[in-house]
Design a protein around this motif. Structure first.
Motif, PDB file in Angstrom:
ATOM      1  N   ILE A   1      47.399  40.297  45.321  1.00  0.00           N
ATOM      2  CA  ILE A   1      48.669  40.971  45.588  1.00  0.00           C
ATOM      3  C   ILE A   1      49.797  40.375  44.754  1.00  0.00           C
ATOM      4  CG2 ILE A   1      50.433  41.399  47.354  1.00  0.00           C
ATOM      5  CD1 ILE A   1      48.216  41.544  49.403  1.00  0.00           C
ATOM      6  N   ILE A   2      49.838  39.051  44.652  1.00  0.00           N
ATOM      7  CA  ILE A   2      50.971  38.366  44.041  1.00  0.00           C
ATOM      8  C   ILE A   2      50.870  38.302  42.521  1.00  0.00           C
ATOM      9  CG2 ILE A   2      52.189  36.169  43.914  1.00  0.00           C
ATOM     10  CD1 ILE A   2      51.337  35.714  46.836  1.00  0.00           C
ATOM     11  N   SER A   3      49.681  38.042  41.998  1.00  0.00           N
ATOM     12  CA  SER A   3      49.516  37.867  40.548  1.00  0.00           C
ATOM     13  C   SER A   3      49.624  39.204  39.822  1.00  0.00           C
ATOM     14  CB  SER A   3      48.157  37.222  40.257  1.00  0.00           C
ATOM     15  OG  SER A   3      48.061  35.957  40.862  1.00  0.00           O
ATOM     16  N   PRO A   4      50.082  39.169  38.562  1.00  0.00           N
ATOM     17  CA  PRO A   4      50.136  40.403  37.766  1.00  0.00           C
ATOM     18  C   PRO A   4      48.765  41.067  37.699  1.00  0.00           C
ATOM     19  CG  PRO A   4      51.307  38.636  36.653  1.00  0.00           C
ATOM     20  CD  PRO A   4      50.600  38.013  37.812  1.00  0.00           C
ATOM     21  N   ALA A   5      48.734  42.348  37.984  1.00  0.00           N
ATOM     22  CA  ALA A   5      47.472  43.088  37.995  1.00  0.00           C
ATOM     23  C   ALA A   5      47.737  44.505  37.532  1.00  0.00           C
ATOM     24  CB  ALA A   5      46.857  43.084  39.395  1.00  0.00           C
ATOM     25  N   TYR A   6      46.703  45.156  37.032  1.00  0.00           N
ATOM     26  CA  TYR A   6      46.823  46.527  36.572  1.00  0.00           C
ATOM     27  C   TYR A   6      47.422  47.404  37.660  1.00  0.00           C
ATOM     28  CZ  TYR A   6      45.274  51.305  35.631  1.00  0.00           C
ATOM     29  OH  TYR A   6      45.229  52.664  35.452  1.00  0.00           O
TER      30      TYR A   6
ATOM     31  N   ARG B   1      54.975  41.852  35.316  1.00  0.00           N
ATOM     32  CA  ARG B   1      55.596  41.370  36.545  1.00  0.00           C
ATOM     33  C   ARG B   1      56.493  40.167  36.325  1.00  0.00           C
ATOM     34  NH1 ARG B   1      51.619  41.109  41.582  1.00  0.00           N
ATOM     35  NH2 ARG B   1      51.507  43.333  41.061  1.00  0.00           N
ATOM     36  N   ASP B   2      56.225  39.386  35.291  1.00  0.00           N
ATOM     37  CA  ASP B   2      57.030  38.190  35.042  1.00  0.00           C
ATOM     38  C   ASP B   2      58.452  38.520  34.610  1.00  0.00           C
ATOM     39  OD1 ASP B   2      56.092  39.224  32.644  1.00  0.00           O
ATOM     40  OD2 ASP B   2      56.145  37.291  31.633  1.00  0.00           O
ATOM     41  N   ARG B   3      58.690  39.744  34.152  1.00  0.00           N
ATOM     42  CA  ARG B   3      60.049  40.151  33.784  1.00  0.00           C
ATOM     43  C   ARG B   3      60.473  41.442  34.489  1.00  0.00           C
ATOM     44  NH1 ARG B   3      60.225  43.462  28.820  1.00  0.00           N
ATOM     45  NH2 ARG B   3      58.100  43.888  28.097  1.00  0.00           N
ATOM     46  N   SER B   4      59.895  41.644  35.662  1.00  0.00           N
ATOM     47  CA  SER B   4      60.229  42.823  36.468  1.00  0.00           C
ATOM     48  C   SER B   4      60.929  42.414  37.755  1.00  0.00           C
ATOM     49  CB  SER B   4      58.954  43.607  36.810  1.00  0.00           C
ATOM     50  OG  SER B   4      58.357  44.150  35.657  1.00  0.00           O
ATOM     51  N   LEU B   5      61.871  43.250  38.165  1.00  0.00           N
ATOM     52  CA  LEU B   5      62.564  43.061  39.437  1.00  0.00           C
ATOM     53  C   LEU B   5      62.450  44.347  40.235  1.00  0.00           C
ATOM     54  CD1 LEU B   5      65.712  41.159  38.171  1.00  0.00           C
ATOM     55  CD2 LEU B   5      63.930  40.224  39.647  1.00  0.00           C
ATOM     56  N   TYR B   6      62.266  44.206  41.540  1.00  0.00           N
ATOM     57  CA  TYR B   6      61.915  45.337  42.397  1.00  0.00           C
ATOM     58  C   TYR B   6      63.034  45.615  43.391  1.00  0.00           C
ATOM     59  CZ  TYR B   6      57.434  44.196  40.348  1.00  0.00           C
ATOM     60  OH  TYR B   6      56.434  43.932  39.446  1.00  0.00           O
ATOM     61  N   ILE B   7      63.515  46.865  43.375  1.00  0.00           N
ATOM     62  CA  ILE B   7      64.543  47.300  44.327  1.00  0.00           C
ATOM     63  C   ILE B   7      63.859  48.241  45.307  1.00  0.00           C
ATOM     64  CG2 ILE B   7      66.773  48.421  44.610  1.00  0.00           C
ATOM     65  CD1 ILE B   7      67.360  47.771  41.681  1.00  0.00           C
TER      66      ILE B   7
ATOM     67  N   TYR C   1      68.826  44.396  47.031  1.00  0.00           N
ATOM     68  CA  TYR C   1      68.513  43.266  46.161  1.00  0.00           C
ATOM     69  C   TYR C   1      67.497  43.659  45.090  1.00  0.00           C
ATOM     70  CZ  TYR C   1      70.735  40.422  49.783  1.00  0.00           C
ATOM     71  OH  TYR C   1      71.633  39.893  50.683  1.00  0.00           O
ATOM     72  N   ALA C   2      67.650  43.031  43.932  1.00  0.00           N
ATOM     73  CA  ALA C   2      66.640  43.130  42.878  1.00  0.00           C
ATOM     74  C   ALA C   2      65.831  41.843  42.941  1.00  0.00           C
ATOM     75  CB  ALA C   2      67.302  43.302  41.508  1.00  0.00           C
ATOM     76  N   ASP C   3      64.671  41.910  43.590  1.00  0.00           N
ATOM     77  CA  ASP C   3      63.857  40.722  43.847  1.00  0.00           C
ATOM     78  C   ASP C   3      62.649  40.663  42.920  1.00  0.00           C
ATOM     79  OD1 ASP C   3      65.251  39.516  46.037  1.00  0.00           O
ATOM     80  OD2 ASP C   3      64.492  41.105  47.337  1.00  0.00           O
ATOM     81  N   THR C   4      62.126  39.458  42.757  1.00  0.00           N
ATOM     82  CA  THR C   4      60.813  39.330  42.131  1.00  0.00           C
ATOM     83  C   THR C   4      59.781  39.942  43.077  1.00  0.00           C
ATOM     84  OG1 THR C   4      60.518  37.143  43.108  1.00  0.00           O
ATOM     85  CG2 THR C   4      61.447  37.236  40.883  1.00  0.00           C
ATOM     86  N   TYR C   5      58.589  40.170  42.589  1.00  0.00           N
ATOM     87  CA  TYR C   5      57.605  40.911  43.370  1.00  0.00           C
ATOM     88  C   TYR C   5      57.319  40.246  44.718  1.00  0.00           C
ATOM     89  CZ  TYR C   5      53.458  43.596  44.507  1.00  0.00           C
ATOM     90  OH  TYR C   5      52.555  44.419  45.146  1.00  0.00           O
ATOM     91  N   PHE C   6      57.014  38.968  44.685  1.00  0.00           N
ATOM     92  CA  PHE C   6      56.667  38.271  45.923  1.00  0.00           C
ATOM     93  C   PHE C   6      57.846  38.214  46.877  1.00  0.00           C
ATOM     94  CE2 PHE C   6      56.080  34.179  48.273  1.00  0.00           C
ATOM     95  CZ  PHE C   6      55.018  34.601  49.050  1.00  0.00           C
ATOM     96  N   ARG C   7      59.023  37.944  46.340  1.00  0.00           N
ATOM     97  CA  ARG C   7      60.222  37.879  47.178  1.00  0.00           C
ATOM     98  C   ARG C   7      60.528  39.235  47.816  1.00  0.00           C
ATOM     99  NH1 ARG C   7      62.984  32.983  48.513  1.00  0.00           N
ATOM    100  NH2 ARG C   7      62.463  31.462  46.916  1.00  0.00           N
ATOM    101  N   SER C   8      60.244  40.308  47.097  1.00  0.00           N
ATOM    102  CA  SER C   8      60.500  41.646  47.652  1.00  0.00           C
ATOM    103  C   SER C   8      59.583  41.927  48.841  1.00  0.00           C
ATOM    104  CB  SER C   8      60.317  42.718  46.569  1.00  0.00           C
ATOM    105  OG  SER C   8      58.960  42.863  46.192  1.00  0.00           O
ATOM    106  N   ILE C   9      58.330  41.464  48.753  1.00  0.00           N
ATOM    107  CA  ILE C   9      57.393  41.643  49.867  1.00  0.00           C
ATOM    108  C   ILE C   9      57.865  40.856  51.087  1.00  0.00           C
ATOM    109  CG2 ILE C   9      55.036  41.190  50.659  1.00  0.00           C
ATOM    110  CD1 ILE C   9      54.085  41.657  47.815  1.00  0.00           C
ATOM    111  N   VAL C  10      58.256  39.596  50.855  1.00  0.00           N
ATOM    112  CA  VAL C  10      58.716  38.736  51.949  1.00  0.00           C
ATOM    113  C   VAL C  10      59.974  39.308  52.583  1.00  0.00           C
ATOM    114  CG1 VAL C  10      59.610  36.450  52.526  1.00  0.00           C
ATOM    115  CG2 VAL C  10      57.659  36.668  50.977  1.00  0.00           C
ATOM    116  N   ARG C  11      60.911  39.788  51.750  1.00  0.00           N
ATOM    117  CA  ARG C  11      62.154  40.337  52.296  1.00  0.00           C
ATOM    118  C   ARG C  11      61.876  41.568  53.165  1.00  0.00           C
ATOM    119  NH1 ARG C  11      67.283  39.454  50.792  1.00  0.00           N
ATOM    120  NH2 ARG C  11      66.664  38.571  48.778  1.00  0.00           N
ATOM    121  N   ASN C  12      60.972  42.430  52.700  1.00  0.00           N
ATOM    122  CA  ASN C  12      60.646  43.636  53.467  1.00  0.00           C
ATOM    123  C   ASN C  12      59.998  43.307  54.799  1.00  0.00           C
ATOM    124  OD1 ASN C  12      61.670  45.340  51.530  1.00  0.00           O
ATOM    125  ND2 ASN C  12      59.708  45.849  50.620  1.00  0.00           N
ATOM    126  N   MET C  13      59.220  42.230  54.825  1.00  0.00           N
ATOM    127  CA  MET C  13      58.491  41.883  56.046  1.00  0.00           C
ATOM    128  C   MET C  13      59.325  41.056  57.021  1.00  0.00           C
ATOM    129  SD  MET C  13      54.740  40.956  54.421  1.00  0.00           S
ATOM    130  CE  MET C  13      54.047  40.514  55.999  1.00  0.00           C
TER     131      MET C  13
END
Length: 412
Positions: free
Chosen positions: A44-49, A54-60, A259-271
């Motif tokens: 889930i956390i690591s960059p995957a197809y 993901r290292d330069r992506s932010l998720y709203i 917020y514009a979060d990193t992938y993992f932070r966006s999951i944690v914030r939503n939960m």
């Protein structure tokens, strides 16, 4: 010295096979579950197809309107207008992929119902994500602007709907009584890869909801792609400044959070998050507590088994003490024996984990999911074994060091 400890440990393990079996089973079973869960989290956390940038992506993903005085909260996704009008102002962004939340659409083939997960996207969606196209290509800005009924489908949907057709580009697929012309087929995406998972993608201009609505709340999320990893933090600060000036648009609410979060932070914030709280501390507390409770029972069991073993070896310990062996030496010996036991259980756990992951991958329970054991997971698995061995061996070793020589020899 270590060689002798190892020989003694193997001899002790072979002496009471039942206790050895219980110990190894408890260790290997516990580690197998932990490694499978770790592999799942890593997937889930690591960059995957297709989310390879993901290292330069932010998720709203989340829009929250609050009445701080009364404690009222409205949480939802954002509207298409909100993302384009406000997040679209981010100057350091290279691209911004926008996609709707997944909606279910029904298709019928030979009187068989197929449920299709449908998403509406913009053109940049296909440039931010790295989809693999075995057939065709994605739709472009012109097709979106003209509201063409075109679609990109995944391979599993192609098989379910078209069967053994070798090439389906140019054919039509009907979902919810609307016909779309297939212009591309992509490799299946794991359901864990949010926001890129869907069975079918169509232009956002075909959405049944009004994408032109100027309200804040809606059904869309965005992935903001930075030009470089150095710009990620700068974009977060820039977006924070933008959102701090956005009116809530609701008379009953006095605060807006997005917020514009990193992938993992966006999951944690939503939960676990809410308002200005990212939820990360709560997440760490819950994960730590869950791991502690999960490890506590097998640790207690192993401690009890080790104490039983010590009581059985009291005569051996008494003889060694009578011949000058120090308590420190005996403690070291027992801890090393216990670590050897846990490492053996750990190796079995690795073998069981490989088998469990293979079964999960082959079962197809989660389409597109492929779990693997990488060096990071193996490292944490072995580290867990060492900690497990130390924790479960310290108290029994201390009990052994306090054993009275006279009583131990009488037990012989």
């Amino acid at each position: 010295m270590l060689k002798n400890y190892f020989k003694i440990a193997i001899a002790v393990l072979r002496r009471r096979k039942f206790f050895t079996f219980i110990s190894l089973f408890g260790i290997s079973f516990t580690l197998t579950i932990l490694m499978v869960l770790t592999a799942f989290m890593d997937n889930i956390i690591s960059p995957a197809y297709p989310d390879m940038k993901r290292d330069r992506s932010l998720y709203i993903k989340r829009l929250e309107l609050r009445n701080e005085k009364e404690g009222w909260v409205n949480t939802s996704s954002s509207s298409f207008y909100f993302l384009t009008h406000y997040a679209g102002r981010i100057k350091r962004a290279e691209k911004m992929a926008i996609a709707s939340d997944g909606t279910s659409a029904n298709a019928y083939v030979n009187n068989k119902k197929i449920v299709i997960q449908l998403k509406y996207t913009n053109a940049d969606f296909w440039e931010v994500a790295d989809y693999d196209f075995p057939e065709g290509k994605p739709f472009n800005k012109q097709q979106i602007a003209q509201s063409e009924r075109v679609a990109v489908i995944c391979q599993s949907t192609k098989i379910d709907y078209f069967g053994d057709e070798p090439n389906v580009v140019g054919k039509y697929i009907e979902a919810d009584n609307i016909k779309y012309r297939v212009i591309g087929v992509v490799k299946d995406v794991s359901i864990t890869s949010d926001p890129y998972y869907a069975n079918m993608f169509v232009p956002y201009t075909l959405s049944k909801s009004d994408y032109k609505s100027t309200g804040h709340r809606g059904d869309y999320s965005a992935v903001v792609l930075a030009k470089s990893t150095d710009d990620v933090e700068k974009i977060q600060k820039e977006y924070a400044q933008i959102t701090s000036k956005i009116p809530t648009g609701d008379k009953g609410m006095d605060k807006l959070y997005s917020y514009a979060d990193t992938y993992f932070r966006s999951i944690v914030r939503n939960m676990y998050g809410g308002g200005s709280n990212s939820g990360f501390s709560k997440f760490l507390l819950m994960i730590g507590g869950a791991i502690f409770l999960f490890m506590l029972l097998p640790t207690i069991n192993l401690v009890n088994i080790n104490i039983t073993r010590i009581m059985e070896r009291s005569s051996e310990i008494g003889v060694r003490k009578a011949f000058g062996a120090s308590s420190k030496t005996l403690v070291y010996q027992f801890i090393i024996e216990n670590i050897i036991l846990t490492i053996l259980g750990g190796l079995l756990g690795v073998i069981f984990s490989i088998g469990a992951l293979h079964l999960i991958n082959e079962s197809g329970v989660v389409v597109g999911l492929h779990l693997t054991l990488n060096f990071t997971i193996l490292f944490y698995g072995l580290l867990t074994c060492l900690l497990f061995g130390l924790i479960s061996g310290v108290y029994p070793a201390w009990r052994m060091s306090k054993l009275n020589v006279v009583k131990a020899l009488k037990a012989q």
